[in-house]
Design an enzyme around this catalytic site. Structure first.
Site, mmCIF file in Angstrom:
data_model
loop_
_atom_site.group_PDB
_atom_site.id
_atom_site.type_symbol
_atom_site.label_atom_id
_atom_site.label_comp_id
_atom_site.label_asym_id
_atom_site.label_seq_id
_atom_site.Cartn_x
_atom_site.Cartn_y
_atom_site.Cartn_z
ATOM 1 N N TRP A 88 0.816 -1.227 0.000
ATOM 2 C CA TRP A 88 0.000 0.000 0.000
ATOM 3 C C TRP A 88 0.843 1.268 0.000
ATOM 4 C CZ3 TRP A 88 -4.092 -1.317 4.372
ATOM 5 C CH2 TRP A 88 -4.956 -2.304 3.882
ATOM 6 N N LYS A 89 2.125 1.127 0.326
ATOM 7 C CA LYS A 89 2.985 2.313 0.475
ATOM 8 C C LYS A 89 2.329 3.256 1.491
ATOM 9 C CE LYS A 89 4.767 1.273 -4.065
ATOM 10 N NZ LYS A 89 5.360 1.717 -5.320
ATOM 11 N N HIS A 95 12.892 -1.974 -0.537
ATOM 12 C CA HIS A 95 12.137 -1.374 -1.633
ATOM 13 C C HIS A 95 12.937 -0.207 -2.218
ATOM 14 C CE1 HIS A 95 9.023 0.565 -3.951
ATOM 15 N NE2 HIS A 95 8.347 -0.571 -3.872
ATOM 16 N N GLU A 140 12.068 2.595 -3.155
ATOM 17 C CA GLU A 140 11.729 3.907 -2.563
ATOM 18 C C GLU A 140 12.484 4.102 -1.249
ATOM 19 O OE1 GLU A 140 7.496 3.300 -2.742
ATOM 20 O OE2 GLU A 140 7.617 3.363 -4.929
ATOM 21 N N GLU A 180 11.886 -5.881 -8.744
ATOM 22 C CA GLU A 180 11.113 -4.688 -9.109
ATOM 23 C C GLU A 180 12.000 -3.734 -9.907
ATOM 24 O OE1 GLU A 180 7.513 -4.230 -6.277
ATOM 25 O OE2 GLU A 180 9.130 -2.966 -5.548
ATOM 26 N N GLY A 190 5.233 2.226 -10.644
ATOM 27 C CA GLY A 190 4.329 3.374 -10.647
ATOM 28 C C GLY A 190 4.337 4.156 -11.946
ATOM 29 N N SER A 231 4.140 -1.986 -11.926
ATOM 30 C CA SER A 231 2.967 -1.803 -12.775
ATOM 31 C C SER A 231 2.304 -3.123 -13.165
ATOM 32 C CB SER A 231 3.312 -0.961 -14.013
ATOM 33 O OG SER A 231 3.783 0.318 -13.607
ATOM 34 N N GLY A 267 1.723 -2.527 -6.252
ATOM 35 C CA GLY A 267 1.487 -1.228 -5.634
ATOM 36 C C GLY A 267 0.091 -0.720 -5.947
ATOM 37 N N GLY A 268 -0.004 0.135 -6.962
ATOM 38 C CA GLY A 268 -1.264 0.806 -7.281
ATOM 39 C C GLY A 268 -2.473 -0.112 -7.370
#
Ligand code: 13P
Length: 248
Positions: free
Chosen positions: A10-11, A93, A95, A165, A171, A211, A232-233
């Site tokens: 979910w980040k 991750h 990020e 990833e 994203g 994605s 993710g999204g």
């Protein structure tokens, strides 16, 4: 045999109430379906205990501290994560590596603490666009794996889930083609086999992230070395997440 896994990340999205509602709705929507994969949701820290106690779905933290305990204001230890009922922790991750300066050395400490507290790390690796264009993507992914994970015993390594990833696909709506993803997953599995042997490598779940969605999951998950996804999204809405889960 290795497990098929679809894990949501979910980040930094959803407040506590939204998170708990989502987990209950997802569990209800999956009830009665025959699933061919384990389903995990990766929530912010404050959601973990509530989500873990309100569903039987797997629950993952998105990070843990690189120290066991003590005067580290704002940090959350692996022991604290485990005490919520979460069984997994997403580590490394891109990020976290990019925005919070997490190095392979830091990630090695986090991995050891996660394992010592009974958590299974979902360990993320992947190259940037520039690295792929320079044709060093295999070297980058190998170095991330070796430097953070190859100090582990075979027994400990067998508790790790790998998530490939590619940073350029996260994203962005750009997905690695199934051929690109399969090529890298096979390379990662060979790298593991060279260190720990074929049996450990064959039993390691290697997830694809970047994605992935209901439209491409089936093709990606159909590849021999792709054992699921880190999403993710498309993990933020029950209606979008279920078609990914049903990609198996
Ligand atoms: P997206 O699925 O939004 O590209 O994110 C992938 C990811 O970073 C999962 O950890």
């Amino acid at each position: 045999m290795r497990k098929n896994i679809v894990a949501g990340n979910w980040k930094m999205n959803k407040n506590l109430q939204e998170g708990v509602t989502f987990a209950k709705e997802l569990e209800a929507a999956l009830a009665g379906k025959t699933l061919k994969c384990d389903v995990i949701i990766g929530t912010p820290f404050i959601h973990l205990a509530s989500v873990a106690s309100s569903t039987k779905l797997g629950v993952a933290a998105q990070n843990c501290a690189d120290k066991a305990s003590g005067a580290y204001t704002g940090e959350v230890s692996a022991a604290m994560v485990a005490s919520t009922g979460a069984k997994y922790v997403i580590l490394g991750h891109s990020e976290r590596r990019t925005y919070y300066g997490e190095t392979d050395a830091i990630l090695k400490e986090k991995t050891l603490l996660a394992l010592a507290n009974g958590l299974s790390p979902i360990f993320c690796i992947g190259e940037t666009k520039e690295e792929r264009e320079k044709n060093v993507h295999f070297d980058v992914v190998k170095k991330q794996t070796v430097d953070a994970l190859f100090g582990l015993s075979a027994e400990d390594f067998s508790k790790i889930v790998i998530a490939y990833e590619p940073v350029w696909a996260i994203g962005t709506g750009l997905t690695a083609t199934s051929a690109q993803a399969q090529e890298m997953h096979a390379f990662i599995r060979k790298t593991i086999a060279d260190k720990y042997g074929k049996e450990v490598a064959d039993n390691t779940s290697i997830l694809y992230g970047g994605s992935a969605n209901g439209g491409n999951a089936k093709e990606l998950f159909g590849c021999p070395d792709i054992d699921g996804g880190l999403i993710g999204g498309a993990s933020l809405d029950v209606e979008k997440f279920i078609p990914v889960i049903e990609g198996f």
